[in-house]
Write an enzyme that holds these catalytic residues in place. Structure first.
Site, PDB file in Angstrom:
ATOM      1  N   SER A  14     -44.164 -23.081 -15.577  1.00 47.36           N
ATOM      2  CA  SER A  14     -43.557 -24.166 -16.361  1.00 47.36           C
ATOM      3  C   SER A  14     -43.866 -24.029 -17.856  1.00 47.36           C
ATOM      4  O   SER A  14     -43.046 -24.397 -18.705  1.00 47.36           O
ATOM      5  CB  SER A  14     -43.984 -25.541 -15.837  1.00 47.36           C
ATOM      6  OG  SER A  14     -45.317 -25.814 -16.158  1.00 47.36           O
ATOM      7  N   ARG A  65     -60.206  -3.693 -12.248  1.00 47.84           N
ATOM      8  CA  ARG A  65     -59.714  -4.450 -13.397  1.00 47.84           C
ATOM      9  C   ARG A  65     -59.271  -3.592 -14.585  1.00 47.84           C
ATOM     10  O   ARG A  65     -58.185  -3.767 -15.127  1.00 47.84           O
ATOM     11  CB  ARG A  65     -60.792  -5.457 -13.852  1.00 47.84           C
ATOM     12  CG  ARG A  65     -60.322  -6.406 -14.942  1.00 47.84           C
ATOM     13  CD  ARG A  65     -61.367  -7.431 -15.325  1.00 47.84           C
ATOM     14  NE  ARG A  65     -61.934  -8.095 -14.165  1.00 47.84           N
ATOM     15  CZ  ARG A  65     -61.332  -9.057 -13.461  1.00 47.84           C
ATOM     16  NH1 ARG A  65     -60.139  -9.470 -13.816  1.00 47.84           N
ATOM     17  NH2 ARG A  65     -61.926  -9.602 -12.425  1.00 47.84           N
ATOM     18  N   MET A  90     -53.747 -15.835 -13.774  1.00 44.80           N
ATOM     19  CA  MET A  90     -54.999 -16.125 -13.078  1.00 44.80           C
ATOM     20  C   MET A  90     -55.885 -14.892 -12.954  1.00 44.80           C
ATOM     21  O   MET A  90     -56.367 -14.569 -11.864  1.00 44.80           O
ATOM     22  CB  MET A  90     -54.703 -16.721 -11.694  1.00 44.80           C
ATOM     23  CG  MET A  90     -53.843 -17.967 -11.735  1.00 44.80           C
ATOM     24  SD  MET A  90     -54.560 -19.254 -12.781  1.00 44.80           S
ATOM     25  CE  MET A  90     -55.813 -19.859 -11.653  1.00 44.80           C
ATOM     26  N   LEU A  93     -59.285 -10.934 -18.329  1.00 50.54           N
ATOM     27  CA  LEU A  93     -58.839  -9.692 -18.967  1.00 50.54           C
ATOM     28  C   LEU A  93     -60.038  -8.809 -19.291  1.00 50.54           C
ATOM     29  O   LEU A  93     -61.088  -9.301 -19.713  1.00 50.54           O
ATOM     30  CB  LEU A  93     -58.090 -10.030 -20.262  1.00 50.54           C
ATOM     31  CG  LEU A  93     -56.795 -10.825 -20.086  1.00 50.54           C
ATOM     32  CD1 LEU A  93     -56.246 -11.216 -21.444  1.00 50.54           C
ATOM     33  CD2 LEU A  93     -55.766 -10.020 -19.304  1.00 50.54           C
ATOM     34  N   HIS A 109     -55.194 -23.872 -21.592  1.00 51.80           N
ATOM     35  CA  HIS A 109     -56.117 -24.312 -20.542  1.00 51.80           C
ATOM     36  C   HIS A 109     -56.009 -25.841 -20.418  1.00 51.80           C
ATOM     37  O   HIS A 109     -55.993 -26.541 -21.428  1.00 51.80           O
ATOM     38  CB  HIS A 109     -57.549 -23.903 -20.911  1.00 51.80           C
ATOM     39  CG  HIS A 109     -58.529 -24.284 -19.859  1.00 51.80           C
ATOM     40  ND1 HIS A 109     -58.638 -23.592 -18.661  1.00 51.80           N
ATOM     41  CD2 HIS A 109     -59.416 -25.306 -19.791  1.00 51.80           C
ATOM     42  CE1 HIS A 109     -59.556 -24.171 -17.912  1.00 51.80           C
ATOM     43  NE2 HIS A 109     -60.044 -25.213 -18.574  1.00 51.80           N
TER      44      HIS A 109
END
Ligand code: GRF
Length: 200
Positions: A14, A65, A90, A93, A109
């Site tokens: 959204s 990662r 989610m 980084l 956030h």
């Protein structure tokens, strides 16, 4: 040349939709160069498809990662992305990724940071008994929900709030301040002093 945004998302999308609407109606002077998701089934990715925007997905589950982030960074560079906007992405980084886009990654956030970082921020605010919470747009560094703050909006916590009702009220503000923050960084009239983002 118009700035090129890369949107990273994992879910509903959204915030992405609100940004895309402001790009389409000319309120944000930029282009969406790529919508990327680590979840191929993310609703936000379908939205990008529907809007005819460039999109891509790579499944992150089980991938180390740094290796995963290197693939994402390569994709963003391929699409000549200037600014990376995390919109419900989610994943933490890696520091290599962050340094490749240093000072050009934003996140939203759903709390007034530094209160309630991490997952389920609205639940945290509600159960902590906070009377005010809200949302924060900040620059991203290596630490979770930590970089210098660009904009915040406060939202009252009502006695009869549920996580859903509170989240909905915060989301309305998220959709406003994310685009405002993007417009600000695109104008470039800010400087960072320590942790403070100041208007120039
Ligand atoms: C938002 O609450 C955002 O603040 C948080 O994740 C949620 C994403 O929602 N980082 P949406 O996918 O943008 O609808």
């Amino acid at each position: 040349m118009r700035a090129r945004l890369g949107i990273l998302l994992s879910g509903r999308g959204s915030n992405f939709e609100a940004i895309a609407r402001n790009v389409l109606n000319g309120k944000l002077p930029c282009e969406i160069a790529l919508v990327f998701s680590n979840k191929p089934e993310a609703a936000g990715l379908q939205l990008a498809r529907d809007l005819g925007l460039p999109h891509a997905a790579i499944k992150s589950a089980g991938v180390e990662r740094t290796a995963f982030d290197a693939q994402v960074a390569a994709l963003l560079k391929e699409h000549r992305v200037d600014w990376v906007c995390l919109a419900g992405y989610m994943r933490l980084l890696s520091s290599t990724f962050v340094s490749q886009f240093a000072g050009r990654i934003l996140n939203i956030h759903p709390s007034l940071l530094p209160a309630f970082p991490g997952l389920d921020a609205q639940y945290q605010a509600l159960t902590h008994g906070a009377k005010l919470t809200g949302c924060t747009v900040h620059f991203v560094d290596e630490n979770l929900d930590n970089g210098p703050i660009l904009l915040q909006a406060a939202v009252p916590v009502l006695d009869n709030d549920t996580v859903e009702s509170l989240s909905g009220r915060i989301l309305i503000e998220e959709h406003k301040i994310y685009s405002e923050a993007i417009a600000w960084v695109l104008r470039g009239d800010y400087r960072i002093e320590g942790r403070r983002v100041l208007k120039i």
